[in-house]
Design a protein around this motif. Structure first.
Motif, PDB file in Angstrom:
ATOM      1  N   UNK A 162       0.838  -1.206   0.000  1.00  0.00           N
ATOM      2  CA  UNK A 162       0.000   0.000   0.000  1.00  0.00           C
ATOM      3  C   UNK A 162       0.873   1.257   0.000  1.00  0.00           C
ATOM      4  N   UNK A 163       1.952   1.247   0.778  1.00  0.00           N
ATOM      5  CA  UNK A 163       2.859   2.404   0.810  1.00  0.00           C
ATOM      6  C   UNK A 163       3.440   2.670  -0.580  1.00  0.00           C
ATOM      7  N   UNK A 164       3.918   1.603  -1.213  1.00  0.00           N
ATOM      8  CA  UNK A 164       4.502   1.776  -2.550  1.00  0.00           C
ATOM      9  C   UNK A 164       3.451   2.185  -3.582  1.00  0.00           C
ATOM     10  N   UNK A 165       2.256   1.622  -3.465  1.00  0.00           N
ATOM     11  CA  UNK A 165       1.189   1.989  -4.392  1.00  0.00           C
ATOM     12  C   UNK A 165       0.782   3.449  -4.195  1.00  0.00           C
ATOM     13  N   UNK A 166       0.696   3.888  -2.946  1.00  0.00           N
ATOM     14  CA  UNK A 166       0.367   5.297  -2.678  1.00  0.00           C
ATOM     15  C   UNK A 166       1.422   6.226  -3.267  1.00  0.00           C
ATOM     16  N   UNK A 167       2.689   5.860  -3.103  1.00  0.00           N
ATOM     17  CA  UNK A 167       3.760   6.672  -3.685  1.00  0.00           C
ATOM     18  C   UNK A 167       3.650   6.718  -5.204  1.00  0.00           C
ATOM     19  N   UNK A 168       3.367   5.579  -5.803  1.00  0.00           N
ATOM     20  CA  UNK A 168       3.233   5.538  -7.265  1.00  0.00           C
ATOM     21  C   UNK A 168       2.050   6.385  -7.730  1.00  0.00           C
ATOM     22  N   UNK A 169       0.936   6.300  -7.029  1.00  0.00           N
ATOM     23  CA  UNK A 169      -0.242   7.086  -7.403  1.00  0.00           C
ATOM     24  C   UNK A 169       0.061   8.579  -7.281  1.00  0.00           C
ATOM     25  N   UNK A 170       0.758   8.976  -6.218  1.00  0.00           N
ATOM     26  CA  UNK A 170       1.113  10.393  -6.056  1.00  0.00           C
ATOM     27  C   UNK A 170       1.989  10.882  -7.205  1.00  0.00           C
ATOM     28  N   UNK A 171       2.952  10.079  -7.597  1.00  0.00           N
ATOM     29  CA  UNK A 171       3.843  10.460  -8.694  1.00  0.00           C
ATOM     30  C   UNK A 171       3.084  10.489 -10.019  1.00  0.00           C
ATOM     31  N   UNK A 172       2.182   9.541 -10.190  1.00  0.00           N
ATOM     32  CA  UNK A 172       1.377   9.511 -11.416  1.00  0.00           C
ATOM     33  C   UNK A 172       0.474  10.740 -11.503  1.00  0.00           C
ATOM     34  N   UNK A 173      -0.134  11.124 -10.386  1.00  0.00           N
ATOM     35  CA  UNK A 173      -0.958  12.331 -10.363  1.00  0.00           C
ATOM     36  C   UNK A 173      -0.122  13.557 -10.712  1.00  0.00           C
ATOM     37  N   UNK A 174       1.059  13.631 -10.140  1.00  0.00           N
ATOM     38  CA  UNK A 174       1.950  14.749 -10.431  1.00  0.00           C
ATOM     39  C   UNK A 174       2.307  14.778 -11.915  1.00  0.00           C
TER      40      UNK A 174
END
Length: 183
Positions: A162-174
């Motif tokens: 979940x931590x890694x997925x959240x980080x990936x989603x944040x970067x994708x949004x950016x």
């Protein structure tokens, strides 16, 4: 009017000969300038449309990636529950064969892992390196999560996924934010 009269009127015209050439040259220059500006506008529009196209393609790829990871997580959780039930049944009733449903879940996980790898490949082609790295971290966390589910101890692996997925989603949004693309 005789030929001589015509020549005299041309020669004695109040407009100098170079004025006529200047007006013609300015007209041609105006046409060329207008065409150049139209081409420039068209190029800018195409560049903008290309940017929008690639952003839309990235958004669709990121969405597909997220869906595959979410499906993987759901199937892994069911597999973990079934593995736990299998361990409990075997403990209570001796030998218990729940192999068939578990095999089907393994097959589904394999298909989803293949889909995740395919999505990751698309991300590698379309996205900037920071998104590629974040998505790679998510893909790397899938196998430990699956193994932890089967072992009956998914809490730490789930937190990591979940931590890694959240980080990936944040970067994708950016990355999809048109004002501040990810690098």
């Amino acid at each position: 009017m005789s030929t001589v009269d015509w020549q005299d009127s041309v020669m004695t015209s109040p407009t100098p000969w170079w004025g006529t050439l200047l007006v013609a040259a300015l007209g041609l220059l105006g046409v060329l300038l207008t065409q150049w500006l139209a081409d420039l506008r068209e190029r800018r529009k195409l560049a903008h449309d290309d940017g929008r196209w690639i952003r839309d393609k990235r958004a669709a790829t990121y969405e597909d990636f997220y869906r595959v990871i979410a499906a993987f997580r759901r199937i892994a959780e069911v597999l973990g529950e079934r593995a736990q039930a299998h361990r409990s049944a075997r403990t209570r009733f001796g030998q218990f064969n729940a192999q068939r449903p578990v095999r089907k879940l393994y097959d589904q996980l394999g298909t989803l892992a293949d889909d995740a790898a395919r999505m990751y490949g698309r991300i590698r082609l379309l996205a900037p390196p920071v998104v590629v790295n974040a998505a790679g971290q998510v893909v790397e966390a899938l196998r430990p999560y699956q193994d932890a589910q089967i072992a009956g101890e998914p809490a730490n692996a789930l937190r990591e996924l979940v931590r890694r997925l959240d980080e990936a989603v944040d970067v994708m949004k950016l990355d999809l934010d048109s004002d501040r693309p990810a690098r």
